[in-house]
Design a protein around this motif. Structure first.
Motif, PDB file in Angstrom:
ATOM      1  N   LEU A  19       0.835  -1.210   0.000  1.00 16.48           N
ATOM      2  CA  LEU A  19       0.000   0.000   0.000  1.00 16.48           C
ATOM      3  C   LEU A  19       0.867   1.256   0.000  1.00 16.48           C
ATOM      4  O   LEU A  19       0.600   2.208  -0.740  1.00 16.48           O
ATOM      5  CB  LEU A  19      -0.932  -0.017   1.231  1.00 16.48           C
ATOM      6  N   LEU A  23       1.035   4.010  -2.939  1.00 14.56           N
ATOM      7  CA  LEU A  23       0.285   5.189  -2.493  1.00 14.56           C
ATOM      8  C   LEU A  23       0.637   6.457  -3.277  1.00 14.56           C
ATOM      9  O   LEU A  23      -0.253   7.122  -3.815  1.00 14.56           O
ATOM     10  CB  LEU A  23       0.521   5.422  -0.994  1.00 14.56           C
ATOM     11  N   PHE A  24       1.913   6.771  -3.366  1.00 15.91           N
ATOM     12  CA  PHE A  24       2.278   8.051  -3.978  1.00 15.91           C
ATOM     13  C   PHE A  24       2.121   8.056  -5.501  1.00 15.91           C
ATOM     14  O   PHE A  24       1.547   9.003  -6.041  1.00 15.91           O
ATOM     15  CB  PHE A  24       3.673   8.484  -3.530  1.00 15.91           C
ATOM     16  N   PRO A  25       2.570   6.990  -6.204  1.00 17.50           N
ATOM     17  CA  PRO A  25       2.324   7.008  -7.662  1.00 17.50           C
ATOM     18  C   PRO A  25       0.832   6.990  -7.989  1.00 17.50           C
ATOM     19  O   PRO A  25       0.403   7.536  -8.991  1.00 17.50           O
ATOM     20  CB  PRO A  25       2.999   5.725  -8.167  1.00 17.50           C
ATOM     21  N   LEU A  27      -1.571   8.261  -6.052  1.00 15.90           N
ATOM     22  CA  LEU A  27      -2.319   9.223  -5.237  1.00 15.90           C
ATOM     23  C   LEU A  27      -3.368   9.992  -6.043  1.00 15.90           C
ATOM     24  O   LEU A  27      -4.502  10.174  -5.590  1.00 15.90           O
ATOM     25  CB  LEU A  27      -1.350  10.201  -4.560  1.00 15.90           C
ATOM     26  N   PHE A  30      -6.263   7.607  -6.740  1.00 22.39           N
ATOM     27  CA  PHE A  30      -6.997   7.295  -5.507  1.00 22.39           C
ATOM     28  C   PHE A  30      -7.820   8.512  -5.080  1.00 22.39           C
ATOM     29  O   PHE A  30      -8.972   8.392  -4.680  1.00 22.39           O
ATOM     30  CB  PHE A  30      -6.045   6.931  -4.360  1.00 22.39           C
ATOM     31  N   SER A  31      -7.198   9.693  -5.165  1.00 23.20           N
ATOM     32  CA  SER A  31      -7.884  10.920  -4.734  1.00 23.20           C
ATOM     33  C   SER A  31      -9.092  11.194  -5.622  1.00 23.20           C
ATOM     34  O   SER A  31     -10.139  11.602  -5.129  1.00 23.20           O
ATOM     35  CB  SER A  31      -6.935  12.116  -4.776  1.00 23.20           C
ATOM     36  N   LYS A  32      -8.901  10.981  -6.931  1.00 20.36           N
ATOM     37  CA  LYS A  32     -10.028  11.207  -7.856  1.00 20.36           C
ATOM     38  C   LYS A  32     -11.188  10.287  -7.515  1.00 20.36           C
ATOM     39  O   LYS A  32     -12.346  10.704  -7.478  1.00 20.36           O
ATOM     40  CB  LYS A  32      -9.565  10.981  -9.304  1.00 20.36           C
ATOM     41  N   PHE A  34     -11.744   8.841  -4.618  1.00 26.19           N
ATOM     42  CA  PHE A  34     -12.255   9.228  -3.306  1.00 26.19           C
ATOM     43  C   PHE A  34     -13.114  10.485  -3.414  1.00 26.19           C
ATOM     44  O   PHE A  34     -14.139  10.609  -2.740  1.00 26.19           O
ATOM     45  CB  PHE A  34     -11.080   9.462  -2.351  1.00 26.19           C
ATOM     46  N   GLY A  35     -12.681  11.382  -4.288  1.00 26.07           N
ATOM     47  CA  GLY A  35     -13.394  12.649  -4.474  1.00 26.07           C
ATOM     48  C   GLY A  35     -14.784  12.488  -5.073  1.00 26.07           C
ATOM     49  O   GLY A  35     -15.598  13.402  -5.006  1.00 26.07           O
ATOM     50  N   PRO A  38     -20.121  10.065  -2.392  1.00 26.32           N
ATOM     51  CA  PRO A  38     -21.276  10.961  -2.239  1.00 26.32           C
ATOM     52  C   PRO A  38     -21.073  12.100  -1.235  1.00 26.32           C
ATOM     53  O   PRO A  38     -21.620  13.182  -1.409  1.00 26.32           O
ATOM     54  CB  PRO A  38     -22.388  10.030  -1.754  1.00 26.32           C
ATOM     55  N   PHE A  39     -20.285  11.855  -0.169  1.00 26.13           N
ATOM     56  CA  PHE A  39     -20.125  12.897   0.854  1.00 26.13           C
ATOM     57  C   PHE A  39     -18.996  13.879   0.525  1.00 26.13           C
ATOM     58  O   PHE A  39     -18.771  14.825   1.267  1.00 26.13           O
ATOM     59  CB  PHE A  39     -19.887  12.258   2.230  1.00 26.13           C
ATOM     60  N   MET A  40     -18.281  13.631  -0.576  1.00 29.70           N
ATOM     61  CA  MET A  40     -17.143  14.494  -0.894  1.00 29.70           C
ATOM     62  C   MET A  40     -17.595  15.709  -1.702  1.00 29.70           C
ATOM     63  O   MET A  40     -17.255  15.849  -2.884  1.00 29.70           O
ATOM     64  CB  MET A  40     -16.069  13.687  -1.623  1.00 29.70           C
ATOM     65  N   LYS A  41     -18.367  16.552  -1.080  1.00 30.72           N
ATOM     66  CA  LYS A  41     -18.679  17.847  -1.681  1.00 30.72           C
ATOM     67  C   LYS A  41     -18.732  18.877  -0.558  1.00 30.72           C
ATOM     68  O   LYS A  41     -19.036  18.546   0.596  1.00 30.72           O
ATOM     69  CB  LYS A  41     -19.970  17.798  -2.483  1.00 30.72           C
ATOM     70  N   ILE A  42     -18.400  20.101  -0.905  1.00 34.63           N
ATOM     71  CA  ILE A  42     -18.322  21.139   0.116  1.00 34.63           C
ATOM     72  C   ILE A  42     -19.733  21.523   0.554  1.00 34.63           C
ATOM     73  O   ILE A  42     -20.617  21.728  -0.294  1.00 34.63           O
ATOM     74  CB  ILE A  42     -17.563  22.378  -0.421  1.00 34.63           C
TER      75      ILE A  42
END
Lengths: 150, 383
Positions: A19, A23-25, A27, A30-32, A34-35, A38-42
């Motif tokens: 992991l 993780l870094f390559p 990232l 993964f972030s996209k 994760f983004g 459903p809860f990832m909005k301001i």
């Protein structure tokens, strides 16, 4: 039993190693992913909420957002409505806003972008006054405080 | 007492230490340069090379000398200092000030840090949204990347994140090393439960007010990153709280106690990381056969994770941040990095090598950007 525990522990540790290596390559990917959860909005209390309607006047566009009353489990009695002026904003702004589209003006907002100074004149019992008003990278934005019931 | 376990020393020969450093050398080179080294800018080239060789030298020394915390702390402290420098310089370049404005809040341009996470969990579950004026993706310190990084580090390292990944921890870690001996020795270790109270308080108040209350009112690191512009009594009180807590918990108390008091007594993120120590593959273990119960490890622990009773029983509490300070103080290698499920006193070197690779890799890559940025800026300033 000890051997099983040892093998399980070492396997878990190697999974951790894998992991960390990916993780870094990975990232950005993964972030996209994760983004998109459903809860990832301001929260609208910070983003200003969705734009309800826009009006254009020359190079300047007025955007009136939907009123925000969001609370943790239910709407609150107090909130705000955000108004943005985007594009080439004039030195003096004066707009009469009907934020709920009921054909009755709710407030008049005046902004002197040079000074800078802002003023809000409530025309409806639901408008309680000016909240934040500030120059932004896209032009000018203001939040007018509201209460749910007059 | 079985003295055979003393023979398992974490020290290595020069060649063996070099061999262990080689994989880290290759992996950090790939990650720090992005696999495509660009040496066209001399300032950046120097910054990258100094960072890269410096980090690998420290990793080599960890293996060669057998000491962990001594070399970890160097990067950890530099990480904290350079991150603050990077943040402040970015803010001054963009905003001409260390304080953020109403426009930054309106445009959701506030950089996100992991300390917000405890406050966003309840609102995220109930409102399906994040109560922070930052950006979800893209931009400087976006929410998705920071959460993914923290999540991965916490699953793998547990509270090790507080000693190998947290870019604030280096501040009080650094100050706790300034004096050779503590001025205040007796501190009740029941204070270590305080972060759980802070966690509960900030999680509930944030959920009720929909405001990240810890960031708004408590966070001591606002003093060295960014804070709300002082325009009225409320913002002046906030600035006073930030500076007082920084001065007290991050500077003064660590200096006089040689403990990481902010991390141990206040940080709500530390409380979550403490709980995550229960699931991580890496733990600290005590080889009771090798232990002479000198309790040097108890005195050296900066996080109040070790107690005399615990040492006698061969247990390390969940408050351990895996910094390795206890290991460095133990001449018999009785306290050591271990793997969950593997009995204490066995596979000591294997466990240490694996943990060091994982934790150092995270710290090296995570900290490389601010270190490179700071060195680059200093190079440009001097030449």
């Amino acid at each position: 039993m000890n051997k099983i525990k040892t093998t399980a522990g070492i396997t878990w540790a190697f999974l951790g190693l894998i992991l960390m290596i990916i993780l870094f390559p990975g990232l950005s990917g993964f972030s996209k992913s994760f983004g998109t959860l459903p809860f990832m909005k301001i929260n609208p209390r910070y983003s200003g909420g969705e734009v309800a309607f826009t009006q254009s006047a020359g190079a300047c566009t007025l955007a009136v957002h939907k009123p925000v009353f969001n609370g943790l489990v239910r709407d609150r009695n107090t909130g705000f409505v955000q108004v943005d002026w985007r594009g080439k904003i004039p030195d003096q702004i004066r707009d009469t806003i009907d934020y709920d589209n009921d054909n009755v003006p709710d407030f008049v907002i005046a902004v002197d972008t040079k000074k800078p100074a802002s003023d809000c004149c409530p025309l409806s019992g639901r408008v309680t006054g000016l909240g934040i008003s500030s120059r932004t990278s896209f032009g000018w934005a203001a939040r007018i405080n509201l209460r749910k019931t007059p | 007492m079985d003295n055979s376990s003393i023979a398992v020393s974490p020290k290595k020969t020069f060649g063996k230490a070099l061999l262990y450093t080689l994989p880290m050398f290759l992996v950090t080179f790939m990650f720090i340069t992005g696999g495509k080294p660009d040496f066209s800018d001399p300032a950046r080239t120097v910054a990258i090379l100094v960072t890269f060789f410096g980090m690998n030298l420290l990793y080599f020394l960890m293996h060669y000398s057998g000491k962990t915390d001594r070399y970890r702390a160097i990067i950890f402290v530099i990480f904290a200092l350079t991150l603050s420098f990077t943040l402040i310089r970015n803010m001054i370049l963009i905003r001409n000030s260390m304080s953020f404005s109403q426009a930054d809040i309106l445009e959701c341009k506030i950089p996100f840090c992991h300390l917000v996470i405890p406050m966003m969990i309840l609102p995220a579950a109930l409102t399906k949204s994040i109560i922070f004026p930052g950006t979800i993706l893209g931009g400087f310190a976006d929410i998705a990347s920071m959460v993914v990084l923290w999540l991965a580090a916490t699953v793998v390292l547990g509270r090790g994140f507080c000693s190998w990944g947290c870019f604030y921890g280096g501040w009080d870690d650094g100050f706790s090393r300034l004096r050779k001996k503590p001025l205040v020795k007796k501190i009740s270790d029941s204070w270590k439960w305080m972060p759980f109270a802070v966690l509960l308080l900030v999680a509930l108040t944030a959920a009720l007010t929909m405001i990240p209350t810890y960031c708004n009112w408590i966070c001591p690191f606002k003093a060295v990153t960014e804070f709300e512009k002082v325009t009225n009594v409320e913002s002046a009180v906030k600035a006073g709280v930030f500076i007082s807590l920084f001065g007290g918990l991050v500077v003064a108390l660590p200096v006089v106690t040689r403990k990481r008091t902010q991390c141990s007594f206040l940080c709500p993120m530390g409380a979550i990381s403490t709980l995550s120590n229960r699931i991580t593959p890496f733990t600290m273990k005590i080889d009771t056969n090798a232990c002479t119960q000198c309790f040097k490890c108890v005195d050296s622990c900066p996080m109040f994770a070790l107690t005399r009773e615990g040492i006698k029983e061969g247990t390390v509490s969940m408050f351990c941040s895996k910094c390795g300070k206890c290991m460095d103080s133990c001449s018999r290698n009785a306290i050591h990095f271990g793997i969950r499920g593997v009995p204490a006193g066995t596979r000591k070197n294997f466990s240490r090598n694996l943990f060091l690779f994982v934790s150092f890799l995270f710290m090296a890559v995570f900290s490389s950007q601010p270190i490179v940025f700071t060195l680059n800026s200093l190079y440009n300033l001097i030449f």
